[in-house]
Design a protein around this motif. Structure first.
Motif: not given
Length: 120
Positions: A50-56, A71-76
Motif C-alpha cells: 500500500e505504501v508503494v501504491r500510494a507513492k506511485a 522508499i525509506l521509513i525511519t522509526l525510533g
C-alpha cells in the motif's frame, strides 16, 4: 542469483531483522527470511504494498515522470527500506533493519547489488 540467495544476501547486511521479496500487484510475498517476534513479514509485505501504491499515485497526481528507487521509513529503533526492482516489473525488496546496528548508506548499496544479481 535466485530468490533464496537474494534473501540471504540481504540478511547478511549488518543489522538486518527481516527481508521479503514482494509482488506489489498482489501484495503477496514471494519469499521471506528473518522476522519473528514483532515483525510478521507476510503482514509487512501486504502493508508496504500500500505504501508503494500510494507513492506511485502521488507521483502520477503530481505529473512527475520518474520512477521510485527506494522508499525509506525511519522509526525510533528501526529503518524500513523498500527497494523497487528495475526492469519494469512489479517487485520490491522490503528490508527491516535495527537502527542501532545498521549503516543505512551501506544497506542501500548492498541491497542495490543484491537486486542486480536477482534472477526470477
Amino acid at each position: 542469483m535466485n530468490i533464496e540467495a537474494t534473501l540471504k544476501g540481504a540478511m547478511a547486511i549488518e543489522g538486518a531483522i527481516g527481508v521479503a521479496l514482494v509482488d506489489y500487484e498482489s501484495g503477496m510475498a514471494l519469499g521471506t527470511l528473518g522476522g519473528g517476534n514483532g515483525l510478521d513479514l507476510e503482514v509487512a509485505a501486504a502493508a508496504n504494498t500500500e505504501v508503494v501504491r500510494a507513492k506511485a499515485r502521488a507521483l502520477s497526481m503530481l505529473a512527475i515522470d520518474d520512477s521510485i528507487e527506494d522508499i525509506l521509513i525511519t522509526l525510533g529503533t528501526q529503518y524500513h527500506l523498500i527497494r523497487l526492482l528495475g526492469g519494469g516489473g512489479s517487485l520490491f525488496l522490503y528490508l527491516a533493519l535495527d537502527r542501532g546496528r545498521a549503516n543505512l548508506a551501506l544497506a542501500r548499496h548492498v541491497l542495490k547489488q543484491v537486486e542486480g544479481e536477482l534472477q526470477i
